[in-house]
Design an enzyme around this catalytic site. Sequence first.
Site, short mmCIF file in Angstrom:
data_model
loop_
_atom_site.label_atom_id
_atom_site.label_comp_id
_atom_site.label_asym_id
_atom_site.label_seq_id
_atom_site.Cartn_x
_atom_site.Cartn_y
_atom_site.Cartn_z
N ASN A 10 0.87 -1.18 0.00
CA ASN A 10 0.00 0.00 0.00
C ASN A 10 0.90 1.22 0.00
OD1 ASN A 10 -1.81 2.03 0.45
ND2 ASN A 10 -2.45 1.34 2.49
N LYS A 12 0.14 4.21 -0.31
CA LYS A 12 -0.51 5.42 0.25
C LYS A 12 -0.28 6.61 -0.70
CE LYS A 12 -0.33 3.26 4.73
NZ LYS A 12 -0.27 3.37 6.19
N HIS A 97 -9.60 1.12 4.73
CA HIS A 97 -8.35 1.36 5.47
C HIS A 97 -8.62 2.34 6.62
CE1 HIS A 97 -4.28 2.53 6.45
NE2 HIS A 97 -3.89 1.44 5.82
N GLU A 99 -7.01 4.75 7.65
CA GLU A 99 -6.75 6.15 7.31
C GLU A 99 -7.93 6.75 6.55
OE1 GLU A 99 -2.91 5.52 5.52
OE2 GLU A 99 -2.10 5.05 7.50
N GLU A 167 -5.54 -5.01 10.51
CA GLU A 167 -4.54 -3.96 10.74
C GLU A 167 -4.90 -3.20 12.02
OE1 GLU A 167 -2.38 -2.56 6.90
OE2 GLU A 167 -4.11 -1.31 7.24
N GLY A 173 2.29 2.61 11.03
CA GLY A 173 3.05 3.85 10.81
C GLY A 173 4.32 3.99 11.61
N SER A 214 3.31 -2.02 10.63
CA SER A 214 4.76 -2.09 10.91
C SER A 214 5.40 -3.42 10.51
CB SER A 214 5.04 -1.79 12.39
OG SER A 214 4.58 -0.50 12.71
P1 13P Z 1 2.90 0.50 7.91
O1 13P Z 1 3.41 -0.78 7.29
O2 13P Z 1 3.60 1.73 7.43
O3 13P Z 1 2.77 0.41 9.38
O4 13P Z 1 1.41 0.70 7.35
C1 13P Z 1 0.52 -0.34 7.39
C2 13P Z 1 -0.62 0.00 6.54
O5 13P Z 1 -1.36 0.93 6.85
C3 13P Z 1 -0.84 -0.78 5.32
O6 13P Z 1 -2.09 -0.55 4.78
#
Ligand code: 13P
Length: 252
Positions: A10, A12, A97, A99, A167, A173, A214
């Site tokens: 992902n 982002k 997600h 976010e 997740e 993050g 992570s």
């Molecule tokens: P990280 O791997 O940066 O923690 O993010 C996970 C994530 O949100 C994947 O969709």
Amino acid sequence: MNKKPLIVGNWKMNPSSLVDSKKLLRKISQKVSKIKKATVVVCPPSLFLLGLKGDYKGSKISFGLQNISSEKAGAYTGEVSANMLSKAGGKFVILGHSERRAMGETDDTISKKIKLALSENLTPVICIGEKVRDTQGEYLLFLKTQISETLSSVSKRDLSKIIIAYEPVWAIGEGSRAMTPRDVHETVLFLRKTLSDIYGKKEAMETKFLYGGSVDFSNARAIMIDGDVDGFLVGRASLDADTFVRIIESTV
Ligand code: 13P
């Protein structure tokens, strides 16, 4: 390992240009071509999808997006439809997600998006996860409600066409830490039991689960083996070709 791992990157809102996206994908693609056993998916920003796909026809990498509209077509400024993604050659879509949920997306909207994705033969990667873990186990109730409501549009027959990405929001993050394999295992077991109560045991056992939060090459193998997951949804680490490929390698 017996199962064929599924690793979804992902990206982002990164990288900042198509040129940089192509550079990253070229590096990933070169290294990934030697790995036979894993399914590798990259979900770039929607603006870059066609440019990337054009360069990687016939490559081992599949593509998806990080979101689609909850509407089929029409006057919806700024949206990208499931049909557009499918016509662009995308195979997967990340839905719900945390976010996006933080930007106001509800279980109801996500449920509409899942329906549209399935109608276009896209594979939805549906994100589920608690914001915090309390010691009284309230988060279990939260997860149970969230998975039931998010999947409210998914029939028993369609359960095999979706993927659940567990997740935990607190593990996502910079500066966060991945969950321990044991805790991943326990939570996935709980989520499977919830699915089993709704859809039946066989269907629940066959549902594919990814872990996200992570993930790095240092923890991926242990989570894959002891966490009872089929792969990963990777954020930051998918933006570094070497790291992303090391994660993939560690799962096969
Ligand atoms: P990280 O791997 O940066 O923690 O993010 C996970 C994530 O949100 C994947 O969709």
